[in-house]
Each structure stands twice: as C-alpha cells, then as structure tokens.
Design a protein around this motif. Structure first.
Motif, short mmCIF file in Angstrom:
data_model
loop_
_atom_site.label_atom_id
_atom_site.label_comp_id
_atom_site.label_asym_id
_atom_site.label_seq_id
_atom_site.Cartn_x
_atom_site.Cartn_y
_atom_site.Cartn_z
N TYR B 135 96.91 55.25 -59.56
CA TYR B 135 95.89 55.28 -60.62
C TYR B 135 95.30 56.68 -60.76
N LEU B 136 95.05 57.30 -59.60
CA LEU B 136 94.39 58.61 -59.60
C LEU B 136 95.28 59.66 -60.27
N ILE B 137 96.56 59.68 -59.90
CA ILE B 137 97.47 60.66 -60.50
C ILE B 137 97.70 60.34 -61.97
N ALA B 138 97.82 59.04 -62.28
CA ALA B 138 97.97 58.64 -63.69
C ALA B 138 96.78 59.13 -64.51
N PHE B 139 95.59 59.03 -63.92
CA PHE B 139 94.37 59.48 -64.58
C PHE B 139 94.49 60.95 -65.00
N PHE B 140 94.92 61.80 -64.07
CA PHE B 140 95.00 63.23 -64.37
C PHE B 140 96.13 63.55 -65.35
N VAL B 141 97.28 62.95 -65.10
CA VAL B 141 98.43 63.26 -65.96
C VAL B 141 98.18 62.73 -67.38
N ALA B 142 97.61 61.52 -67.45
CA ALA B 142 97.33 60.94 -68.77
C ALA B 142 96.28 61.76 -69.51
N TRP B 143 95.28 62.21 -68.78
CA TRP B 143 94.23 63.01 -69.41
C TRP B 143 94.80 64.35 -69.91
N ARG B 144 95.61 64.93 -69.08
CA ARG B 144 96.17 66.23 -69.42
C ARG B 144 97.15 66.13 -70.59
N THR B 145 97.97 65.08 -70.58
CA THR B 145 98.98 64.96 -71.64
C THR B 145 98.47 64.16 -72.83
N GLY B 146 97.37 63.45 -72.63
CA GLY B 146 96.79 62.68 -73.73
C GLY B 146 97.51 61.38 -74.05
N VAL B 147 98.37 60.91 -73.15
CA VAL B 147 99.03 59.62 -73.41
C VAL B 147 98.89 58.66 -72.24
N GLN B 148 98.83 57.40 -72.59
CA GLN B 148 98.75 56.31 -71.63
C GLN B 148 100.15 56.12 -71.00
N PRO B 149 100.23 55.96 -69.66
CA PRO B 149 101.56 55.78 -69.06
C PRO B 149 102.15 54.39 -69.34
N GLN B 150 103.46 54.32 -69.31
CA GLN B 150 104.16 53.03 -69.34
C GLN B 150 104.83 52.85 -67.98
N ASN B 151 105.15 51.60 -67.63
CA ASN B 151 105.89 51.39 -66.38
C ASN B 151 107.18 50.60 -66.59
N HIS B 152 107.69 50.66 -67.81
CA HIS B 152 109.01 50.10 -68.07
C HIS B 152 109.55 50.71 -69.34
N ILE B 153 110.85 50.70 -69.48
CA ILE B 153 111.47 51.18 -70.72
C ILE B 153 112.48 50.14 -71.17
N PRO B 154 112.70 50.04 -72.48
CA PRO B 154 113.71 49.10 -72.94
C PRO B 154 115.10 49.58 -72.52
N LEU B 155 115.94 48.62 -72.18
CA LEU B 155 117.28 48.93 -71.72
C LEU B 155 118.23 48.73 -72.89
N PRO B 156 118.90 49.77 -73.36
CA PRO B 156 119.82 49.57 -74.49
C PRO B 156 120.84 48.51 -74.11
N ASN B 157 121.05 47.58 -75.00
CA ASN B 157 121.83 46.41 -74.65
C ASN B 157 123.20 46.46 -75.31
N TYR B 158 124.24 46.30 -74.51
CA TYR B 158 125.57 46.24 -75.10
C TYR B 158 126.11 44.82 -74.95
N GLU B 159 126.20 44.35 -73.72
CA GLU B 159 126.70 42.98 -73.51
C GLU B 159 125.68 42.06 -72.83
N GLY B 160 124.83 42.66 -72.01
CA GLY B 160 123.90 41.84 -71.24
C GLY B 160 122.77 41.31 -72.10
N LYS B 161 121.83 40.64 -71.43
CA LYS B 161 120.63 40.17 -72.12
C LYS B 161 119.76 41.38 -72.46
N PRO B 162 119.04 41.36 -73.59
CA PRO B 162 118.08 42.44 -73.83
C PRO B 162 117.02 42.39 -72.73
#
Lengths: 290, 290
Positions: B135-162
């Motif tokens: 949380y503490l590092i997220a606080f500084f990085v988010a403040w400095r970059t001005g964006v809220q962090p995410q903790n997942h990304i969508p996985l481009p789907n070819y055959e598997g489940k989205p």
C-alpha cells in the motif's frame, strides 16, 4: 524432540542420500523413517475433515493439541509389505508388477505419514517435510534412471565470474543423453510460476528442450483450521499461460493429482499432468532412449 | 489484539487504498498508521544486533518476549514533520525539495516501524507487513504517476476461456503511454526469480518492453535468533542470469539496498539496482514521457 526417533532416522537418510540417493541401503533408511512414522501416528487420533473436493475424502491426525495436514482417505493405505515389494522389484532389474494405482498409494502413504508426523512433532516446520519428500522422489527417480541427482549446473561464463547455478534436482543420463529437470515440492501454491522459470533458465543457458522438465508435487489442498473444510487450490488457466509464455514442461507429476490439472490434457495443451506412478513406466520414452 | 490501534488504522488504510491508492485522504490514514506504530514502539525496548553487513548497523525492538526484524540504524530516522512535508510536496504539484537520501529515510522509517510493530504484536505474520508495504509503495507510485494501480490484466484469448491474469501492481499511464509493472515485496529471498518470471509473462503476452518492470523491495537481511547476527542474503550472480535469460527488468528499487546489488551496475549489466527515492526523480524518464 531432539531424540525423536523419526527425526533421527531422517537424519540418517540425509547422510545416506548424499552418499547415494538410491539403492538398497537408502531404501532401508527410508523403511525405517516410514515404520517410525507409522508407529508414531498410531498414537495420534484420526479426525474427519469436510472435503470440498469432488471425489476426494480427507482426514487429519491430531496429537497433543496439534493437527496434521489433510490426508487423502482413498490414497492413504499404509502397507509396509507392499512398500518392501516395490523396493525389491526396483532392485531386481526394474520389473515392476505392482499396478500404477498401487504404486501411487504406496508412495503417497509413505510421504504423507512422515509429513503428518512432522506436523504433529514440530510447529510450522515446512522445510523438513519438503526435504524428506525431495529425498523420497530422488530415491525413485535415481533408482529408475540409474543416476545420482545433482543440484547445480555450471554456468557458461562469458564476462562474469565462473559460477555454479543452484538448481532443482537434475538427473543427467550422460553425454548426448537425456537430462531430467525435476523440481520436487509438497505443493506449488502461489509459487508455481517458479517451476516454469527454472525450466526457462535451463532452456536459455543450455538450449531449449535439452532438459526435460518434470516437477513432482505431493498435493494442492488446504485445510481451514476453524471450519475443518479442505479445498484444493488450483490455477489451471494460469498454468496454461506459464506453459505458453515461460517454458515448456514435459510433465507435472502428483501423488494426489487435482482433477483441475488432470483435465488440462483434454484441452489440447502441451502441459500434461499425471500421477507420479506414470513416471515408472514412461520415463525411458520421455528420455527418448526407449 | 483485535482492538489494537495499529491494526485498526491498517484496516482503514486497506479500505481507503481500494478507493484511492494516493492522495491527501490516503496520506492521512498512512500518517495515522505511522504515528500509532511509533507510539507503540516507544513502549518496546531497543536491542543492538551484531551486524555482519559492511557499512550497516542494525538493532531490533523487543516487547513481551518477542523480537522485531532488524532495523537499519542509519536509515531509521522517524521524523513525523519530515513525512508531512513530503506529503505536502507531493500534493503541491510534485515539486520535491527533500533530498533523495532524506526521502529514502522517511519512507524506510515509515515502512519499518509498521513492520516491526506487527512483528511484536503478532506471531509469524509476514502477510500484514507485506500488504502494508505494498500500500505504501502504491501510494507513492500512484501519486507520482497520477494513476490508480491495477492488480490484473485481461488475458488475450485464443482458445481458452476469457480470463484475467492476476499481476503485481500495474500502473498504466494510458493508451500508447508507459505501463509500469511494480512487484512490491519486503524481501526477495529464495523467490526472487518470480520477479523476472512475471515480467516475462507480460513481455510474452503484450510484447517485450511494453511493461516497464521495476520491483520495489524493502531489505534483504536476516537475523540469527540465537547469535543476534544480521547478514544480508544476496545472489547477484543469479540475478544476472535471470536478467539475461528470463526477462529484462528496468530497475530494482530498495529502501535498504544491499551493496552487492548496487554494484551490479558497475559490471555493465542492464540490471540497475537503486534506492527507491530515485524513482521520484527518474520515473518520467523511465516512462519516456519526460
């Protein structure tokens, strides 16, 4: 607990494994660890757990206020004579008449009785069960392949200092022959990506596919201490991504394989998860030396 | 311990971070955690440790039979007004007059006072300090970059489940702009290869170099409970191999950087280890948006 018989036998095993991971003498020390563990568990009380895993039932042992990890009821069939027969078969030139199903039960019962004993003897000790499980799997793989495992490989040096890279177990069948890369863990949990990352290192350093990656795991279940519910924690979708983007593992073997991982083969993935007993019958095919 | 003030404030921080990782309100909750931790540590006893790390001295706190992790004497300078000044600077449009050295001390003191308090309040709890540090590092990085962090990304789907891939903190500056991949750990220990493996996944899925990998770590020391000796556990040769064969990390930041890792830059490696305070001054250069 310093004079505990199980720990004393385990200590002999540590020394013996360093000398030779396989063979009759090592088998005898494993036998001793096994019989001491069973004797100890006889003093403990069995306690049913609530299985949330389809098709599996679990119990745990409890002893002087402590509870062991969950034990799979269908796989836990401690049968000392069966274990001795398997040892003898391995010794007598690798003809094994025991069924795959039976082999998995023999090895599971052996592994879990030591791990459960340590859960009851010590507090929060994950290392001792992990080390024993590594010795046990090394024993079988080394006996089957006929080579002593290594746990480091030389790092080809270009600019840095000459150095060794610590590795999981490596079974090198010889020049021009197969090399097995066999990480051994009691569970993968949130660290499973390491299995692929270590394979990627070997691929990167020595060439893709030179080392046959085949981790061996015990189980993936977790017991809620309060509700006594047992769940299996599996991340099949993530494993597929690791297999696609980090490295190719030839197999992942389990003593208590989660169905979610066994199903991966049906999805056309190159990732094949099987019971460990399969290794006894397919290792030479995997090694390409059949 | 349920009504412990530190844990209560930490719980507020958990909720606030989910709403917004940075900003004035979050800064205030962090202030509360910090002041409660310092107040609690005032009740504890300082105990000198024997440093086996050249150039560093350590002590630990002890309280009702428990000992905290090792604290770096040179970096631990709890100074509440300094922390409030840094917050104000971040708030006032990113002009920071505090020196890099001073910033590192402010953040180290804040992080370690919470971690040490938890060591004394709870038993064997590594998760709470780890989450706070994130949380503490997220606080500084988010403040400095001005964006809220995410903790997942969508996985481009070819055959598997989205599906979504759980990740460490991702700070996405927007379409066509830089994306920071920032794993945050109190130490890397034997799991450091995971930092590179996760970067490799992002490289593999979204293209090499699309995500700027810059893990932030607290320290790498370990205290022997009996001898009270503090050592740093570092694997610089292995890190070089990871950087060569798994993925390229742009930076590894530390609050208490081990000299063995700082030295890596001198060896012409692409792996650059720096104090975390450097991020405040180089992030936009790293992002290529300077």
């Amino acid at each position: 607990m310093k004079d505990n018989k199980i720990l004393r036998e385990f200590d002999y095993l540590r020394k013996q494994t360093k000398k030779q991971a396989y063979g009759d003498d090592t088998g005898k020390v494993i036998s001793n660890v096994y019989s001491e563990s069973l004797e100890f568990l006889n003093k403990a009380i069995k306690q049913n757990l609530k299985s949330k895993v389809e098709g599996k039932e679990f119990f745990s042992y409890s002893y002087s206020g402590k509870s062991s990890r969950a034990i799979n009821v269908q796989l836990f069939k401690p049968d000392f004579p069966q274990w001795e027969l398997l040892c003898k078969a391995l010794n007598d030139g690798h003809v094994i008449n025991t069924s795959k199903d039976q082999i998995n039960k023999i090895i599971y019962s052996l592994a879990i009785s030591f791990c459960a004993s340590i859960d009851l003897i010590k507090s929060g000790d994950q290392k001792t069960p992990g080390t024993f499980f590594e010795y046990l799997i090394a024993f079988f793989v080394a006996w089957r392949t006929g080579v002593q495992p290594q746990n480091h490989i030389p790092l080809p040096n270009y600019e840095g200092k000459p150095t060794n890279l610590p590795t999981d177990l490596i079974f090198d069948l010889g020049t021009g022959k197969a090399k097995f890369h066999i990480p051994v863990k009691t569970s993968s949990r949130e660290r499973s990506i390491m299995l692929w990352a270590h394979q990627r290192l070997l691929d990167g350093i020595y060439g893709t596919g030179r080392f046959i990656g085949a981790p061996v795991l015990l189980a993936e279940n977790k017991t809620n201490k309060t509700s006594k519910e047992v769940v299996e924690i599996c991340l099949p979708e993530q494993w597929l991504v690791y297999q696609m983007h980090i490295a190719k593992l030839a197999r992942i073997y389990y003593l208590d394989p989660p169905q979610a991982y066994l199903n991966l083969s049906d999805r056309g993935s190159s990732l094949v998860v099987k019971p460990f007993s399969e290794f006894f019958f397919e290792w030479s095919e995997l090694a390409g030396t059949k």
